[in-house]
Design an enzyme around this catalytic site. Structure first.
Site, short mmCIF file in Angstrom:
data_model
loop_
_atom_site.label_atom_id
_atom_site.label_comp_id
_atom_site.label_asym_id
_atom_site.label_seq_id
_atom_site.Cartn_x
_atom_site.Cartn_y
_atom_site.Cartn_z
N MET A 1 2.86 9.39 -6.45
CA MET A 1 3.81 8.77 -7.38
C MET A 1 3.88 9.53 -8.69
O MET A 1 4.93 9.81 -9.23
CB MET A 1 3.35 7.34 -7.70
CG MET A 1 3.66 6.35 -6.63
SD MET A 1 5.31 5.73 -6.85
CE MET A 1 5.00 4.55 -8.15
N ASP B 1 -1.36 -3.46 -8.26
CA ASP B 1 -1.34 -2.05 -7.82
C ASP B 1 -0.86 -1.95 -6.39
O ASP B 1 -0.01 -1.14 -6.05
CB ASP B 1 -2.75 -1.47 -7.87
CG ASP B 1 -3.14 -1.16 -9.29
OD1 ASP B 1 -2.24 -0.89 -10.09
OD2 ASP B 1 -4.34 -1.18 -9.58
#
Lengths: 467, 508
Positions: free
Chosen positions: B430, B294
């Site tokens: 995002m 991540d």
């Protein structure tokens, strides 16, 4: 309290130390800049004023408000900087960035103490930059909370045009009429004007949200009364015409300076009525205006009855309960009168400032309401002392305390229901239709706590050792 | 004169009141006009305080302006002494009293003759210092007052505690997550075997202050508040001080190592290395998080950081050093302490901005177009306007920044909280971006507000395409209007043509 108790025959007034919590009157910019759409409010003060405004107005700050601080620095205080040049620089910047139709200077405690001559500087600067500058001294030395609006409207009253030059201009200014005609054809409006009774021009004063302006204007229209204008209007350029001999009437209890200015400086006749808060107040307000114009009011009694009937579910919650006003926004007398009519008792009404002349009709109505409802008259405490009031609240254990945010959470933690008083200032509470909103506010803590109290957690502080 | 819409640090008296109301049984009396007691509202609202805020005003009105305060201030002090029996009353000057130039010190001395409590005049000047500086100064003033008082009475406790101990200085009311940091720091000290001698000012009694010299050292977790007090204690008693904010994995380790050195210098034999190692690798998830896939996706993402010195510096270091995020701009509104900030962050960011002008910061953000902002509530609103996600890391703050759940920024649990905050800000960004590119999660459903299809009307392919071209915020309304239009006219299938006919019919 029971009916057998001896009741005093007239209201009792008292004055305490003035150690109470309220908002600074500069907070009026929060609602006035929204009301007067082409205005810009410049608060000339210190970081203290700015800090209050940004915290009190919360999210409004982020919506590119048309208000700003002219923050005074040490050089301004010691007169090392020239006030006129400094203000000119700032106002030119405002003109460049926002191009408002009026700049309202709000004088603060600091400008009072250093004796900055705002009223003297304004006309000079106004001529130089070509934008009207209105000066209002809304400071904490002299005024409380909503009185800020009073100082601004009193200053605006001086700016209302005294005569209309041309027919065309008259039409432009007649914004309310246009608002009510909702884009109908010209001829239709012309015929409609005849629906009005022939009476001298009436101008109402007090800043209210536009929907409430419409509601109250329509309410008078039903009686054939035409509202010629409203102070303030939606835009500064639409300020109403005020000529000598016009009738004026206030919609809020904190507008005594504006009333005085309209009477003395603009030679208007003031209609002293109770304020249109609650169905009882609204009816009395309309009736008083009717009586001044010699009109027989139509259908008001039925209308009031209908409203009361629709409020019954809320009134059931309030009936027999007691309410205590700590006092901070000057709406207290009208609200107390309405809540007593709803069946509540009220031992104390705190109020920052009591203008017995401007509020005379409201006070008389409060007295009458108490007699009719068979409850004792409340004690009216001007300039209250919050510490003493809290001692009295502990003793009386009222069912509801209407108070500022500084005391609300601590009182709730001690098992006393509170309603934040400022909400009454920002909610729509005027007219027949909004009576429900007042009761929605007043009953909310009672309804909420009814549910929670079943859990048995009323007192959330450890018992204090009282010395 | 300065044209200002928004300010980052409050006026001086707020700082003094924060200190006074943090202590137990200390009452502040402001020499101020009506309405300046807004501090009480903030404390009662933001902290959801159950008790009455121990702050009252001695009101300055027209009469005071004309004749001076005379007996008023003295009377108010004496009255409060009788009513509340505080240990200490702090007379607090405001901007108004700064220019009235009344001899407040004289009032304090006169009131002291009658009052049982101690009476102090806060030594702060509205026009010279802001909230943070005033708080720092007031705390030092109160500590000094009680140290000197104890010294005079001869009951100053200077003998060190048997085992290592610490004073935590600077936790205060209305501080950003201070109450959670307090708990976390107390736990950290317990884990390290260090006794907490005192925490000031939050919840402390002024009677405890005479015991401050008993601690082996002082910990000042926040750059803005407590350093003056720690310096004073160093001067008077030679007490060493750790002023590294334990925020982020690396800084927490650095802080613990500094404490270790100080303790060992005074004869303790402590070795915290294995503790740091275990906490870093297994208790805090932040280190592992940095290594995980991540966090890889965050590499090189642009961020702007703005806030007070402590939080902005710490966040800049965390983002750059611990997460590989590209900090394009780090800034602070603590102009008076700008050099320290520059020195702390310059190697971790492209540029440094020292300003308390919100417009300047907003413009910089707009120019740099970062993927995320870490700032105050004001930057959050700038982000809203520019459609950039923002994590709030410093005051000025709103009620949602006083969470009731446990959310420290300091210590090892703090590193977890910060990792969540950073990660959530970026993923949201995002996700938003991806939605933009692909026109929604599921183009069939995005046109309605409800999750299930509630319409009996069929939309043709071209109709749907047209609908999706309409900006998201009005799409639902257009859809409803079109369907209403179609229903009224008995049209079964909605094509692009129908959509535009409906649009014309409502005159939009």
């Amino acid at each position: 309290m029971t009916l057998s108790q001896t009741q005093p025959q007239s209201l009792e007034f008292d004055c305490e130390t003035g150690n109470y919590h309220t908002f600074c009157p500069i907070s009026c910019v929060a609602w006035l800049y929204q009301k007067i759409e082409d205005s810009f409010f410049l608060v000339i003060g210190t970081k203290t004023c700015g800090y209050f405004l940004q915290n009190a107005m919360g999210v409004m700050i982020f919506a590119e408000p048309r208000y700003a601080m002219a923050e005074l620095e040490e050089g301004d205080i010691s007169a090392q900087l020239n006030d006129y040049n400094e203000l000119k620089r700032l106002c030119e910047q405002i003109k460049r960035d926002r191009n408002p139709s009026v700049i309202v200077w709000i004088g603060t405690c600091t400008t009072e103490i250093i004796k900055m001559d705002l009223e003297g500087l304004a006309p000079k600067l106004e001529a130089e930059i070509g934008i009207p500058i209105v000066v209002a001294r809304a400071n904490g030395l002299d005024y409380a909370f909503t009185q800020g609006e009073d100082t601004v409207l009193a200053a605006m009253a001086q700016r209302c045009p005294s005569k209309v030059e041309t027919e065309q201009e008259k039409e432009e200014r007649n914004a309310i009429q246009k608002l009510l005609s909702f884009g109908r054809q010209k001829e239709e409006i012309a015929t409609e004007v005849s629906e009005y009774v022939d009476h001298p021009p009436l101008v109402l004063f007090g800043s209210l949200p536009d929907p409430v302006v419409t509601q109250l204007t329509l309410e008078l229209k039903k009686q054939g009364i035409q509202v010629s204008g409203w102070l303030p209007a939606k835009r500064y350029t639409e300020l109403p015409v005020i000529e000598e001999g016009y009738y004026v009437c206030g919609v809020n209890p904190f507008l005594s300076r504006t009333a005085t200015t309209l009477m003395r400086r603009r030679k208007c006749k003031l209609i002293g009525a109770p304020f249109p808060i609650g169905p009882d107040g609204t009816r009395a307000w309309v009736e008083k205006i009717c009586s001044v114009f010699g009109i027989e009011p139509k259908g008001l009694e039925e209308r009031e009855q209908q409203i009361w009937a629709s409020l019954e579910d809320y009134i059931q919650i309030l009936r027999g309960k007691s309410v205590f006003f700590m006092g901070d926004n000057l709406l207290e007398i009208s609200l107390a009168r309405f809540l007593i009519r709803c069946g509540m008792t009220c031992p104390e009404v705190g109020i920052p400032y009591m203008d017995k002349r401007y509020q005379a009709a409201e006070l008389a109505m409060l007295e009458q309401t108490c007699h009719e409802m068979g409850v004792p008259l409340p004690k009216i405490i001007e300039k209250p002392d919050n510490y003493n009031q809290i001692q009295r609240i502990y003793e009386l254990q009222p069912d509801l305390v209407i108070t500022g945010m500084a005391h609300a959470n601590p009182l709730e933690a001690r098992g006393i229901n509170t309603k934040w008083s400022v909400e009454f200032t920002f909610a729509q509470i005027h007219g027949f239709a909004n009576a429900r909103d007042i009761l929605e506010l007043a009953t909310r803590p009672l309804r909420r706590n009814q549910n929670l109290n079943e859990l048995g957690w009323e007192k959330l502080v450890k018992e204090e050792a009282r010395i | 004169m300065k044209l200002a819409y928004w300010m980052y640090a409050g006026p001086a008296h707020i700082g003094t009141l924060r200190i006074a109301s943090s202590f137990k049984n200390v009452h502040a009396i402001m020499h101020a006009p009506l309405g300046d007691d807004y501090f009480n509202v903030m404390r009662s609202m933001l902290e959801r305080e159950r008790d009455f805020t121990p702050v009252t005003a001695s009101i300055v009105d027209r009469n005071v302006l004309a004749r001076g305060s005379q007996e008023k201030v003295v009377d108010n002090i004496v009255r409060k002494d009788h009513e509340e029996h505080p240990d200490l009353i702090v007379l607090t000057p405001t901007c108004t009293s700064s220019i009235l130039q009344e001899d407040l010190q004289n009032f304090v001395e006169r009131a002291q003759l009658e009052a049982q409590s101690d009476v102090l005049l806060a030594d702060v000047n509205h026009y010279r210092v802001n909230e943070l500086q005033a708080a720092d100064r007031t705390l030092q003033q109160i500590v000094q007052f009680y140290i000197e008082k104890a010294r005079k009475k001869g009951d100053l406790a200077t003998e060190k505690t048997e085992t290592p101990s610490v004073n935590i200085i600077g936790i205060s009311t209305l501080g950003f997550h201070h109450n959670h940091d307090r708990t976390e720091l107390t736990r950290l000290m317990a884990d390290l075997g260090i006794t907490v001698n005192a925490i000031i000012p939050d919840g402390a009694s002024v009677h405890e202050l005479k015991n401050l010299p008993r601690a082996w050292f002082n910990l000042v977790p926040y750059r803005e508040l407590g350093r003056m007090t720690a310096d004073y204690l160093t001067q008077e008693f030679g007490m060493p001080c750790v002023d590294i904010a334990p925020m982020g994995v690396v800084e927490t380790a650095r802080c613990i190592r500094a404490m270790q050195k100080i303790l060992n210098d005074q004869g303790a034999t402590v070795d915290y290395e294995s503790f740091i190692h275990d906490q870093t690798l297994y208790v805090s998830q932040a280190t592992w998080f940095s290594r995980s896939i991540d966090c890889q996706n965050l590499t090189g993402k642009k961020a702007v950081v703005f806030g007070d010195n402590t939080h902005a510096a710490a966040l800049t270091k965390i983002l750059a050093r611990e997460m590989g995020i590209h900090v394009v701009l780090a800034g602070t509104y603590c102009k008076y302490d700008a050099d320290w900030f520059r020195e702390q962050v310059s190697e971790y960011c492209d540029s440094v901005l020292i300003s308390d002008d919100n417009a300047e910061i907003g413009d910089a953000i707009a120019r740099l177009e970062p993927a995320a902002i870490f700032g105050t509530q004001m930057e959050r609103h700038v982000g809203k306007r520019l459609d950039i996600p923002c994590g709030v890391i410093a005051a000025p703050i709103h009620i949602q920044n006083f969470p009731i759940g446990y959310k420290p920024f300091m210590g090892y649990e703090g590193t977890n909280q910060i990792a969540d905050l950073v990660y959530n800000s970026f993923t949201l960004g995002m996700e938003d971006h991806l939605l933009e590119i692909f026109g929604g999660h599921d183009t069939k459903e995005v046109i309605t507000k409800t999750m299930t299809a509630d319409s009996d009307l069929a939309w043709s392919k071209d109709g749907l395409e047209e609908l999706n071209r309409i900006p998201g915020f009005v799409r639902g309304k257009v859809k409803r209007n079109t369907e209403k239009f179609a229903r009224e006219r008995g049209i079964g299938q909605i094509t692009a043509e129908v959509l535009y006919a409906a649009k014309e019919a409502v005159g939009a």
